[in-house]
Design a protein around this motif. Sequence first.
Motif, PDB file in Angstrom:
ATOM      1  N   GLU A   1     -18.647 149.010  99.216  1.00 39.29           N
ATOM      2  CA  GLU A   1     -17.363 148.428  99.616  1.00 39.29           C
ATOM      3  C   GLU A   1     -16.365 148.435  98.472  1.00 39.29           C
ATOM      4  O   GLU A   1     -15.571 147.533  98.311  1.00 39.29           O
ATOM      5  CB  GLU A   1     -17.554 147.004 100.139  1.00 39.29           C
ATOM      6  N   ASP A   2     -16.384 149.496  97.662  1.00 36.97           N
ATOM      7  CA  ASP A   2     -15.500 149.595  96.501  1.00 36.97           C
ATOM      8  C   ASP A   2     -14.048 149.526  96.955  1.00 36.97           C
ATOM      9  O   ASP A   2     -13.534 150.432  97.582  1.00 36.97           O
ATOM     10  CB  ASP A   2     -15.773 150.900  95.761  1.00 36.97           C
ATOM     11  N   VAL A   3     -13.387 148.434  96.579  1.00 34.88           N
ATOM     12  CA  VAL A   3     -12.007 148.230  97.014  1.00 34.88           C
ATOM     13  C   VAL A   3     -11.049 149.186  96.312  1.00 34.88           C
ATOM     14  O   VAL A   3      -9.978 149.475  96.796  1.00 34.88           O
ATOM     15  CB  VAL A   3     -11.586 146.754  96.788  1.00 34.88           C
ATOM     16  N   GLY A   4     -11.446 149.725  95.165  1.00 33.72           N
ATOM     17  CA  GLY A   4     -10.564 150.610  94.420  1.00 33.72           C
ATOM     18  C   GLY A   4     -10.536 152.035  94.931  1.00 33.72           C
ATOM     19  O   GLY A   4      -9.690 152.807  94.521  1.00 33.72           O
TER      20      GLY A   4
ATOM     21  N   TYR B   1     -10.090 148.179  76.699  1.00 37.93           N
ATOM     22  CA  TYR B   1      -9.842 146.733  76.722  1.00 37.93           C
ATOM     23  C   TYR B   1      -8.379 146.429  77.046  1.00 37.93           C
ATOM     24  O   TYR B   1      -8.080 145.629  77.931  1.00 37.93           O
ATOM     25  CB  TYR B   1     -10.227 146.113  75.378  1.00 37.93           C
ATOM     26  N   ILE B   2      -7.477 147.086  76.351  1.00 32.58           N
ATOM     27  CA  ILE B   2      -6.048 146.816  76.574  1.00 32.58           C
ATOM     28  C   ILE B   2      -5.628 147.266  77.971  1.00 32.58           C
ATOM     29  O   ILE B   2      -4.952 146.527  78.691  1.00 32.58           O
ATOM     30  CB  ILE B   2      -5.186 147.489  75.490  1.00 32.58           C
ATOM     31  N   ALA B   3      -6.037 148.461  78.364  1.00 35.90           N
ATOM     32  CA  ALA B   3      -5.616 148.980  79.671  1.00 35.90           C
ATOM     33  C   ALA B   3      -6.150 148.144  80.821  1.00 35.90           C
ATOM     34  O   ALA B   3      -5.407 147.771  81.722  1.00 35.90           O
ATOM     35  CB  ALA B   3      -6.062 150.430  79.825  1.00 35.90           C
ATOM     36  N   TRP B   4      -7.442 147.833  80.784  1.00 33.01           N
ATOM     37  CA  TRP B   4      -8.060 147.236  81.958  1.00 33.01           C
ATOM     38  C   TRP B   4      -8.120 145.723  81.931  1.00 33.01           C
ATOM     39  O   TRP B   4      -8.101 145.096  82.972  1.00 33.01           O
ATOM     40  CB  TRP B   4      -9.453 147.826  82.183  1.00 33.01           C
ATOM     41  N   TYR B   5      -8.179 145.119  80.774  1.00 30.98           N
ATOM     42  CA  TYR B   5      -8.223 143.656  80.755  1.00 30.98           C
ATOM     43  C   TYR B   5      -6.844 143.058  80.513  1.00 30.98           C
ATOM     44  O   TYR B   5      -6.345 142.286  81.315  1.00 30.98           O
ATOM     45  CB  TYR B   5      -9.201 143.123  79.710  1.00 30.98           C
ATOM     46  N   LEU B   6      -6.220 143.426  79.418  1.00 28.14           N
ATOM     47  CA  LEU B   6      -4.953 142.790  79.063  1.00 28.14           C
ATOM     48  C   LEU B   6      -3.816 143.147  80.008  1.00 28.14           C
ATOM     49  O   LEU B   6      -2.928 142.337  80.238  1.00 28.14           O
ATOM     50  CB  LEU B   6      -4.561 143.149  77.625  1.00 28.14           C
ATOM     51  N   ILE B   7      -3.833 144.354  80.550  1.00 29.93           N
ATOM     52  CA  ILE B   7      -2.708 144.775  81.392  1.00 29.93           C
ATOM     53  C   ILE B   7      -3.105 144.785  82.875  1.00 29.93           C
ATOM     54  O   ILE B   7      -2.686 143.933  83.648  1.00 29.93           O
ATOM     55  CB  ILE B   7      -2.172 146.151  80.948  1.00 29.93           C
ATOM     56  N   LEU B   8      -3.943 145.721  83.262  1.00 22.85           N
ATOM     57  CA  LEU B   8      -4.227 145.887  84.691  1.00 22.85           C
ATOM     58  C   LEU B   8      -5.193 144.847  85.232  1.00 22.85           C
ATOM     59  O   LEU B   8      -5.202 144.573  86.431  1.00 22.85           O
ATOM     60  CB  LEU B   8      -4.756 147.299  84.936  1.00 22.85           C
ATOM     61  N   GLY B   9      -6.002 144.257  84.389  1.00 24.23           N
ATOM     62  CA  GLY B   9      -6.918 143.226  84.847  1.00 24.23           C
ATOM     63  C   GLY B   9      -6.228 141.970  85.328  1.00 24.23           C
ATOM     64  O   GLY B   9      -6.835 141.122  85.986  1.00 24.23           O
TER      65      GLY B   9
ATOM     66  N   GLU C   1      -6.521 142.846  95.161  1.00 28.46           N
ATOM     67  CA  GLU C   1      -6.142 143.545  96.388  1.00 28.46           C
ATOM     68  C   GLU C   1      -5.223 144.739  96.096  1.00 28.46           C
ATOM     69  O   GLU C   1      -5.155 145.677  96.871  1.00 28.46           O
ATOM     70  CB  GLU C   1      -5.433 142.595  97.365  1.00 28.46           C
ATOM     71  N   TRP C   2      -4.492 144.674  94.996  1.00 27.35           N
ATOM     72  CA  TRP C   2      -3.601 145.777  94.653  1.00 27.35           C
ATOM     73  C   TRP C   2      -4.379 147.051  94.375  1.00 27.35           C
ATOM     74  O   TRP C   2      -3.876 148.145  94.559  1.00 27.35           O
ATOM     75  CB  TRP C   2      -2.741 145.416  93.454  1.00 27.35           C
ATOM     76  N   PHE C   3      -5.619 146.893  93.892  1.00 25.51           N
ATOM     77  CA  PHE C   3      -6.424 148.076  93.633  1.00 25.51           C
ATOM     78  C   PHE C   3      -6.743 148.818  94.923  1.00 25.51           C
ATOM     79  O   PHE C   3      -6.954 150.022  94.915  1.00 25.51           O
ATOM     80  CB  PHE C   3      -7.715 147.699  92.898  1.00 25.51           C
ATOM     81  N   ASP C   4      -6.776 148.103  96.024  1.00 29.13           N
ATOM     82  CA  ASP C   4      -7.005 148.739  97.316  1.00 29.13           C
ATOM     83  C   ASP C   4      -5.744 149.451  97.783  1.00 29.13           C
ATOM     84  O   ASP C   4      -5.784 150.581  98.243  1.00 29.13           O
ATOM     85  CB  ASP C   4      -7.439 147.690  98.336  1.00 29.13           C
TER      86      ASP C   4
ATOM     87  N   GLU D   1      -5.057 153.359  88.696  1.00 29.13           N
ATOM     88  CA  GLU D   1      -6.044 154.084  87.885  1.00 29.13           C
ATOM     89  C   GLU D   1      -5.342 155.053  86.931  1.00 29.13           C
ATOM     90  O   GLU D   1      -5.751 155.200  85.779  1.00 29.13           O
ATOM     91  CB  GLU D   1      -7.023 154.839  88.778  1.00 29.13           C
ATOM     92  N   ALA D   2      -4.278 155.719  87.400  1.00 28.92           N
ATOM     93  CA  ALA D   2      -3.539 156.633  86.538  1.00 28.92           C
ATOM     94  C   ALA D   2      -2.851 155.880  85.398  1.00 28.92           C
ATOM     95  O   ALA D   2      -2.857 156.326  84.257  1.00 28.92           O
ATOM     96  CB  ALA D   2      -2.510 157.415  87.351  1.00 28.92           C
ATOM     97  N   ALA D   3      -2.273 154.721  85.708  1.00 31.12           N
ATOM     98  CA  ALA D   3      -1.627 153.912  84.666  1.00 31.12           C
ATOM     99  C   ALA D   3      -2.643 153.438  83.639  1.00 31.12           C
ATOM    100  O   ALA D   3      -2.396 153.497  82.425  1.00 31.12           O
ATOM    101  CB  ALA D   3      -0.912 152.714  85.298  1.00 31.12           C
ATOM    102  N   GLY D   4      -3.800 152.976  84.113  1.00 26.44           N
ATOM    103  CA  GLY D   4      -4.847 152.544  83.190  1.00 26.44           C
ATOM    104  C   GLY D   4      -5.311 153.683  82.313  1.00 26.44           C
ATOM    105  O   GLY D   4      -5.494 153.522  81.099  1.00 26.44           O
ATOM    106  N   GLY D   5      -5.489 154.836  82.912  1.00 23.59           N
ATOM    107  CA  GLY D   5      -5.878 156.007  82.133  1.00 23.59           C
ATOM    108  C   GLY D   5      -4.836 156.392  81.103  1.00 23.59           C
ATOM    109  O   GLY D   5      -5.162 156.728  79.961  1.00 23.59           O
TER     110      GLY D   5
END
Length: 194
Positions: free
Chosen positions: A19-22, A142-150, A155-158, A165-169
């Motif tokens: 059930e991966d929401v992303g 850490y910065i991409a996924w926790y500080l910013i996108l985390g 629900e936005w990931f869905d 994912e592109a922004a995090g990358g």
Amino acid sequence: MALAWAASGYLGAFIGFEEDVGAIGEFFNVDSNWEWGLTYGLIYGAFVGVSSWLFLRDRVRLPFIWIPLTIVGFTIGNGLGSYVVYDIWVDGPYGNPVFDSLYGFLNGLCIALVQSFVARQSRLEPLLWFGLTVAGVTVGEYIAWYLILGQLPYEWFDAFAGPIEAAGGAIAGAIFGGTTGIALLPLTPEVDDI
């Protein structure tokens, strides 16, 4: 690096299992965190391996083996990071500082091991490259996924999986590229003999 990581992140949004929401599709359909990490790492490794080799090959005499070994490093690193963090230690989504730091560290360690092996055959300093790679991937994740996108609602990931994912990358890739770029600073340009 930012562009290669952004493209990889966008394609990674198509990996789905359970059930991966992303997941925005099931182009890559996997059954476990380990398989998810391996698939994601394969995509990242291919984009980053080719783009970094194209950029560095003439500047530091980088051999072609860099590409397949970078793919191997990303594939094992992402697979190991996903398995250790999701299946063994932490059970949670993006935005967990432990997940994002440990995942990045394990991934960076695997990438650094294979790339440092190849760096010995080039003008890059292997130990410096190793340290900067581990630091760049760990801090970038850490910065991409926790500080910013985390901090985004899950629900936005869905709804916006591809762009997120592109922004995090892109963020992680820019940090990784900037960090490893420090290894290029002490290198003097080669001058052809006349």
